[in-house]
Scaffold this motif. Sequence first.
Motif, mmCIF file in Angstrom:
data_model
loop_
_atom_site.group_PDB
_atom_site.id
_atom_site.type_symbol
_atom_site.label_atom_id
_atom_site.label_comp_id
_atom_site.label_asym_id
_atom_site.label_seq_id
_atom_site.Cartn_x
_atom_site.Cartn_y
_atom_site.Cartn_z
ATOM 1 N N GLU A 172 0.841 -1.192 0.000
ATOM 2 C CA GLU A 172 0.000 0.000 0.000
ATOM 3 C C GLU A 172 0.881 1.249 0.000
ATOM 4 O OE1 GLU A 172 -3.254 0.358 -0.205
ATOM 5 O OE2 GLU A 172 -3.476 -1.814 -0.468
ATOM 6 N N PRO A 173 0.522 2.292 -0.786
ATOM 7 C CA PRO A 173 1.386 3.487 -0.848
ATOM 8 C C PRO A 173 1.469 4.189 0.500
ATOM 9 C CG PRO A 173 -0.683 3.881 -1.980
ATOM 10 C CD PRO A 173 -0.672 2.430 -1.649
ATOM 11 N N PHE A 174 2.682 4.646 0.784
ATOM 12 C CA PHE A 174 2.948 5.392 2.016
ATOM 13 C C PHE A 174 3.343 6.804 1.608
ATOM 14 C CE2 PHE A 174 5.320 6.885 5.642
ATOM 15 C CZ PHE A 174 4.611 6.377 6.715
ATOM 16 N N THR A 175 2.662 7.831 2.148
ATOM 17 C CA THR A 175 2.843 9.225 1.703
ATOM 18 C C THR A 175 3.415 10.060 2.834
ATOM 19 O OG1 THR A 175 0.964 9.014 0.215
ATOM 20 C CG2 THR A 175 1.698 11.232 0.689
ATOM 21 N N ASN A 176 4.394 10.922 2.484
ATOM 22 C CA ASN A 176 4.985 11.820 3.460
ATOM 23 C C ASN A 176 5.602 13.001 2.734
ATOM 24 O OD1 ASN A 176 5.737 12.869 5.886
ATOM 25 N ND2 ASN A 176 7.255 11.303 6.373
ATOM 26 N N ARG A 177 5.805 14.101 3.479
ATOM 27 C CA ARG A 177 6.403 15.313 2.913
ATOM 28 C C ARG A 177 7.788 15.503 3.509
ATOM 29 N NH1 ARG A 177 3.269 20.995 3.165
ATOM 30 N NH2 ARG A 177 2.170 19.978 1.434
ATOM 31 N N THR A 178 8.727 15.835 2.637
ATOM 32 C CA THR A 178 10.077 16.127 3.107
ATOM 33 C C THR A 178 10.122 17.508 3.747
ATOM 34 O OG1 THR A 178 10.622 16.964 0.929
ATOM 35 C CG2 THR A 178 11.133 14.662 1.368
ATOM 36 N N PRO A 179 11.019 17.737 4.718
ATOM 37 C CA PRO A 179 11.090 19.041 5.404
ATOM 38 C C PRO A 179 11.603 20.136 4.470
ATOM 39 C CG PRO A 179 12.124 17.305 6.692
ATOM 40 C CD PRO A 179 11.904 16.744 5.317
ATOM 41 N N GLU A 180 11.510 21.382 4.953
ATOM 42 C CA GLU A 180 11.988 22.547 4.200
ATOM 43 C C GLU A 180 13.502 22.624 4.254
ATOM 44 O OE1 GLU A 180 10.145 26.108 5.543
ATOM 45 O OE2 GLU A 180 8.107 25.464 5.080
ATOM 46 N N ALA A 181 14.034 23.465 3.313
ATOM 47 C CA ALA A 181 15.468 23.738 3.271
ATOM 48 C C ALA A 181 15.666 25.176 2.842
ATOM 49 C CB ALA A 181 16.180 22.785 2.331
ATOM 50 N N VAL A 182 16.847 25.684 3.083
ATOM 51 C CA VAL A 182 17.150 27.063 2.701
ATOM 52 C C VAL A 182 17.124 27.178 1.175
ATOM 53 C CG1 VAL A 182 18.875 28.901 2.782
ATOM 54 C CG2 VAL A 182 18.543 27.389 4.744
ATOM 55 N N PRO A 183 16.437 28.182 0.617
ATOM 56 C CA PRO A 183 16.446 28.342 -0.846
ATOM 57 C C PRO A 183 17.870 28.560 -1.352
ATOM 58 C CG PRO A 183 14.743 29.707 0.159
ATOM 59 C CD PRO A 183 15.576 29.177 1.278
ATOM 60 N N ILE A 184 18.214 27.858 -2.408
ATOM 61 C CA ILE A 184 19.576 27.952 -2.934
ATOM 62 C C ILE A 184 19.620 28.630 -4.299
ATOM 63 C CG2 ILE A 184 20.381 25.936 -1.641
ATOM 64 C CD1 ILE A 184 20.060 24.308 -4.191
ATOM 65 N N LYS A 185 18.455 28.872 -4.914
ATOM 66 C CA LYS A 185 18.419 29.525 -6.225
ATOM 67 C C LYS A 185 17.720 30.863 -6.129
ATOM 68 C CE LYS A 185 18.675 25.501 -9.264
ATOM 69 N NZ LYS A 185 18.050 24.781 -10.402
ATOM 70 N N GLU A 186 18.064 31.709 -7.062
ATOM 71 C CA GLU A 186 17.404 32.998 -7.133
ATOM 72 C C GLU A 186 15.939 32.819 -7.554
ATOM 73 O OE1 GLU A 186 19.560 35.347 -9.872
ATOM 74 O OE2 GLU A 186 21.329 35.581 -8.585
ATOM 75 N N LEU A 187 15.126 33.802 -7.206
ATOM 76 C CA LEU A 187 13.724 33.777 -7.617
ATOM 77 C C LEU A 187 13.619 33.838 -9.134
ATOM 78 C CD1 LEU A 187 11.985 36.157 -5.071
ATOM 79 C CD2 LEU A 187 11.542 33.737 -5.380
ATOM 80 N N ASP A 188 12.733 33.019 -9.664
ATOM 81 C CA ASP A 188 12.421 33.085 -11.093
ATOM 82 C C ASP A 188 11.319 34.126 -11.260
ATOM 83 O OD1 ASP A 188 12.123 32.702 -13.755
ATOM 84 O OD2 ASP A 188 11.165 30.735 -13.591
ATOM 85 N N ILE A 189 11.664 35.252 -11.868
ATOM 86 C CA ILE A 189 10.746 36.396 -11.950
ATOM 87 C C ILE A 189 10.407 36.659 -13.406
ATOM 88 C CG2 ILE A 189 10.446 38.846 -11.458
ATOM 89 C CD1 ILE A 189 12.353 38.532 -9.150
#
Length: 816
Positions: free
Chosen positions: A298-315
Amino acid sequence: MKCSVGPSWVAFNLIVLLWGRAAGIETCPGGAAFSVPGPVVQLGTNVTVYCTFKKSINGCRTAIYQDSNEIRDCHQYNSSTIYLEIANLQKHKVAFACKTECNSFSRLICGIDIKAGHPPDPPQNLTCTQNGQLGDVTCTWDKGREPYIKTNFHLRMKNKTHDLNGICDDPGSGSVSFHTLNAESVYTVWVTSSNALGSASSPPLNITLNDIVKPHPPVITLFNCASSDCTLYWEAAQNCQLLEVRDQPLSHSTWKHHTLNVTVDRFTLPGLQPFTDYQFQVRCKLSHTKGMWSEWSEPFTNRTPEAVPIKELDIWFVMETPDPNSLTLKLSQSEARGRILGYKVTSPFPCEDKIPVVLPDSQNNLTVTSSHCILTLSACNSRGNSPPTNISIPFQTGFPAPGNVTCMPHSNDSIVVKWRPPVNKDLALRGYVVEWSPTQDKLDLGWTRLPHDKLSTVISAMKPYACYKVTVNALYDEGVGKAGFVHAYVKQLAPTEGPTPSINHKSSTMVTVHWQQLPVKHRKGCISNYNIYLKSLNSAILQVHGPIDASHTNYTINGLKPGATYQAWMTASTAAGEGPKSEFEFTVTPEENPLVLSLTGAALIFFLVWLALLCICCNSAVNQRMTLLCSRFTPQWYMGHVPDPANCKWAQEYAAVKGQMKLVYNLHLSDSLSSCDEPDTLEVEEVSEESDSAPEDLVGDNGTGAPAEEKQAAKPAMLPWCRPEDLAIYKHQLPCTYIQSMSQESDTSVQTPESCNTEITVDYIPSNVLHMGSSEEETCDFFDDFAPSFFGSPFSKPEGTLTLDAVKIDCSSFLD
């Protein structure tokens, strides 16, 4: 058809003997029914149906019915039997009935059902599996095409010592299970299918239990994730030697597989993205060479934690806003690596308008109206800030743009966009930005960046029955080259509603129809064009105006008949078809008569002039000026004061010579005067009192022929106001010969008839002229009636007396 039937039992028994084995006979108390080649046939076979009746019923008709419908073309076989031939039978089941009809009464004698189908196909894909090391063995197969008639499946499993048979209880499932088998034995398995039209068998399959065993799937017990990896824990497998783990982000459709030898009860999955929802599954196998893979867990679902952004904003920016000087910046969250808490905004080069220092997480756009400034933006999450991104405003546009942009549906939720590179030799092309947005919301913007060698891309996650605007931008160091927008869709239908038209302007030969864009929920795609249909109530000719471009919201219809009433309707269309119509009705303005317009305009002008004059006359100062102005164009005899001739000096001197003036005139003398010829008259004219002298030629020489000097010396001196020039003016101002007189001096120079030699002394004015009545009031009434009342009375009653022998008043000029 009417078939008479007689007793023929010999023929009936003969038919039964001949066809009894080949045909399925249905016998009934009143007869029998059968078919050739039988009650079950293959689809497309020719079939003959027979009906035999035992008794003869005189005056009755026999018939064959097919599915309750009488067949008229049955044939007579003999006196007791009729038959029906059917070519190429295509129905899976047909019912036939044998009936007699006597005196409008129908009676069922017998009947038969015929079934048509296919012989069975050989079973395919025979497989056998053991569910767990101690579980049952289940064999499954594919039946092939549908036979449409009852078909049996028989599975046989045989080894050197045993021969096992299994009957498939559920033909639709195509599977048979066995409970106990020898684990070391080799079995041969095959399936046989059969029905009334034939039978077939599958190829044999040789199996052992070690080959077909399928372990139960593992059970994941623990899940421990960091921002870029996760460790899975599971229960000990059932003597499995191989394990496979797969992971997939929920927003993707592809899996990533990891295969490992089972030596421990855990596994760490590397290379995961922070702040991303994943699902995981595990399965196992007994060995590399034996057994089968288990089902996925049966599928097991989870979310990975946050991390510091390493790329510039795509604007990216949107320039199609109500304010042409504003730019709306869209901030992509694809590289945020966490939940965006806000955006930090700084301005090294100050902008004219005030820019907020921090934008909330719910606001991913920023509108800047400054003509020139530099912005620095970065995204913030719980772990830190992204590297800063610098933007120079305004964006430079107008550079060479890509050409031939096309969009085509790619799947149920994606489109493919293609284009050609811009024609450019001097500028270095850095790449492309493909942007898209719903037609109704330009700020709901999506975009993707591509390298300069890419000339196509696929855009996913697009909604069906929605219209999008797509464009491709060429990126240069100096600025952007923006191609025109094209419409795109993944799936569309005809609109479910028509536009709502209105008539905002019309004339005698044309009308202008206005409408609003359809609501998004009724468009069902991209509107390609509109059509307007109209028909006059007095004509059957249908006029079609269209196709009208979808970007227009009004259309002018010319060449209409003045005053006519039209029925009209309007539709919207997509590439899938034309939508329903919206009906409306209008009447063209009647053609206006130029004469009526001219008279109306003249009446309006006259009314305005009259109203202006009325307003002017209400002002006393203006009234006086207007009166003075009008007096310049009005004769002075009408506006001025008529002088009294009695006040002239010469008249007074003439009266002194003749004696005392008397205004009493004997009426009996009128006869003597009337008997005489008309006396000569002397024209006397009066001037105003302001005159300084009297005219010199007012009194004639009475025919004496005396020199002018003598005449002038003999005349009495005139009053100062009796000037000749004034008398001349006054002469031309009278409307008629006002006073004509006859003096006695004229009598001396002109010989009169003998009948008139009587000395006649008359008053100053003869009474037959001035005394028309019996009193002085009648004379006054004459002047009152004569003087007009407009602008006062220019004629006054004469004051004093006039010393002339006779006066003649000729008023014929007044009556003209």
